[in-house]
Design an enzyme around this catalytic site. Structure first.
Site, PDB file in Angstrom:
ATOM      1  CE  LYS A 167     -60.084 -40.114 -56.487  1.00  0.00           C
ATOM      2  NZ  LYS A 167     -60.735 -39.204 -55.540  1.00  0.00           N
TER       3      LYS A 167
ATOM      4  CB  ALA B 267     -54.244 -37.229 -56.412  1.00  0.00           C
ATOM      5  N   GLY B 268     -54.357 -37.057 -53.232  1.00  0.00           N
ATOM      6  CA  GLY B 268     -53.881 -37.730 -52.023  1.00  0.00           C
ATOM      7  C   GLY B 268     -54.794 -38.917 -51.812  1.00  0.00           C
ATOM      8  CG  HIS B 269     -55.569 -41.454 -54.466  1.00  0.00           C
ATOM      9  ND1 HIS B 269     -55.587 -41.995 -55.726  1.00  0.00           N
ATOM     10  CD2 HIS B 269     -56.186 -40.243 -54.576  1.00  0.00           C
ATOM     11  CE1 HIS B 269     -56.177 -41.149 -56.562  1.00  0.00           C
ATOM     12  NE2 HIS B 269     -56.538 -40.080 -55.891  1.00  0.00           N
TER      13      HIS B 269
ATOM     14  CD  GLN C 225     -57.181 -34.572 -59.369  1.00  0.00           C
ATOM     15  OE1 GLN C 225     -56.980 -34.914 -60.519  1.00  0.00           O
ATOM     16  NE2 GLN C 225     -56.265 -34.721 -58.435  1.00  0.00           N
TER      17      GLN C 225
ATOM     18  CG  ASP D  31     -60.215 -35.543 -51.021  1.00  0.00           C
ATOM     19  OD1 ASP D  31     -59.207 -36.048 -51.547  1.00  0.00           O
ATOM     20  OD2 ASP D  31     -60.293 -34.346 -50.704  1.00  0.00           O
TER      21      ASP D  31
END
Ligand code: GDP
Ligand code: IMO
Ligand code: MG
Length: 423
Positions: A16, A39-41, A224, A13
């Site tokens: 990215k 993931a959460g971008h 990550q 987090d």
């Protein structure tokens, strides 16, 4: 021709997604190399905020090709939702999104196994996002996994059944009360497989190497962060893939001698979501201020992120393992208003002062040693050039680059694409 890597140096987090989006116009191809829907971008531009899970963060640019590499694990159900979320943007997603046949599939039973494993661990739980990441990579390395390319085979359903049955037997092995309706989950899964089949599957290592030969530029997007790496992270409180630079080579089939720049992204402070040691973690008002101002809630699970001061011991380690060539400092704006800032420059480890990242970083072994710095009061979010930044922030930046021996090339002062200062 250039192949550059972009990855997180902390516990994920770092921002990215934002930076990949900012850099995409310079590249022909954006390629995700590991992780999955854990993931959460987040990307923000034109008043829109969007969170991507498995789709690379270059997707909003008209001219870039986006590749989901072999190192990624894909959940078709989450992927379908991701596609649906992009519909309102009226983009031709399918023509610029390619998926590696060698990427592994997350089955509904992988998610159930993740839940059963975590529940059985009690207090020792990893704090997984419960997206089935660990069990899917276990099947990959155990040579039992099902890959995207298998969807094209005539016996795909039999392969599925055989693995799902095995998983059900494994779930019953755990002494936990897990309620689920597998039939319902499977209906959803197979419906999303039909959606997935409308996309283009490729031999991505061949595609990427031909692209390199043709002189195209590629940005490899990590998920990550380095301290969640299966080998170099704070094991066992890690994810199940190599999040570090080497993971880009194995996760895409790009040879190490093709890689040029390694961009290391870090927050001006530190956060962590889930369990595991965190030497500079704050439990006081300062930590609460970072969480509030930085809006530190997980983009996938909504869980509160733990916050603390910048840890240069951990960062130095991440810079070394990844061979970082340029640093990108994120969320500097969140630190505005602190009278004094602290940076951890060494650890007191079993009574001794050390400056490397040791095997045990649990609180009983490690105590951070801090350098105090003067804070700044100005709001940074409207600043557009390095010269405008307060002197105290410049001193903070110069201190970090001197310690890490790598230049900080970008300072991010807000979530929007435009709030990015190049140096
Ligand atoms: P990623 O997983 O590394 O892509 O990062 P996330 O998207 O999970 O978390 C980063 C969060 O910080 C997101 O909500 C971003 O919109 C936000 N963000 C990124 N850069 C900045 C910044 O410079 N300042 C502030 N205030 N927020 C930022
Ligand atoms: P991005 O790409 C932050 C953390 C989880 C948990 C541990 C293992 O958005 O930076 P897993 O679901 O992989 O089994 O969880 O890793 N974690 C992340 N933390 N950002 C992420 O991704 C993460 N992906 C996993 O919270 O502690
Ligand atoms: Mg994230």
């Amino acid at each position: 021709m250039t192949v550059d890597l972009l990855l997180g140096l902390q516990w994920g987090d770092e921002g990215k997604g934002k930076i990949v989006d900012v850099l995409t116009s310079k590249y022909d191809i954006i390629a995700r190399f590991q992780g999955g829907p854990n993931a959460g971008h987040t990307l923000e531009f034109d008043g829109i905020k969007h969170v991507l899970r498995t789709i690379p963060s270059g997707i909003f640019h008209a001219n870039s090709v986006n590749i989901i590499g072999n190192g990624v694990v894909m959940d078709p159900v989450v992927f379908q939702k991701e596609l649906e979320g992009l519909e309102k943007f009226n983009m031709d997603v399918k023509s610029k999104l390619l998926i590696s046949r060698k990427a592994h599939l997350i089955l509904p039973t992988h998610r159930l196994l993740d839940a059963a494993s975590e529940a059985s661990k009690g207090k020792a739980k990893i704090g997984s996002t419960l997206k089935g990441i660990g069990p899917t990579y276990m099947d990959k390395t155990g040579r039992n996994g099902i890959r995207i390319g298998d969807i094209e085979l005539a016996d795909f359903k039999e392969r599925y059944r055989s693995l799902a049955d095995k998983h059900e037997a494994m779930i019953s092995f755990y002494d936990v009360d897990l309620q689920y309706d597998l039939k319902e989950l499977e209906d959803e899964f197979f419906a999303s497989i039909e959606v997935l089949k409308t996309l283009t599957f490729i031999d991505s290592e061949e595609y990427l190497n031909q692209a390199i030969k043709a002189g195209k530029s590629i940005l490899c997007e990590g998920a990550q962060g380095s301290l969640l790496d299966i080998d170099f992270g704070t094991y066992p409180f890690v994810t199940s893939s190599n999040t570090t630079a080497a993971g880009a080579c194995t996760g895409l089939g790009i040879a190490p001698n093709k890689v040029k720049e390694v961009f290391g992204i870090f927050k001006a402070y530190t956060t962590r979501v889930g369990s595991g040691p965190f030497p500079t973690e704050l439990f006081d008002e300062d930590g609460q201020t970072m969480a509030r101002v930085g809006n530190e809630f997980g983009s996938v699970t909504g869980r509160a992120r733990r916050c603390g001061w910048l840890d240069l011991v951990a960062l130095k380690y991440a810079v070394q393992v990844n061979g970082v060539t340029a640093l990108y400092m994120m969320k500097g704006d969140v630190l505005s208003g602190f009278k004094t800032l602290k940076i951890c420059t060494a650890y007191r480890y079993k009574g001794e002062k050390i400056s490397h990242f040791p095997y045990n970083i649990e609180p009983e072994n490690v105590e951070p040693i801090y350098q105090e710095m003067k804070g700044w009061q100005a709001d940074l979010t409207g600043m557009t050039s390095y010269n405008e930044l307060p002197q105290e922030l410049k001193t903070y930046i110069e201190f970090i680059e001197k310690e890490l021996e790598v230049p900080i090339k970008v300072v991010s002062v807000g979530p929007d694409r435009k709030q990015t200062i190049l140096r």
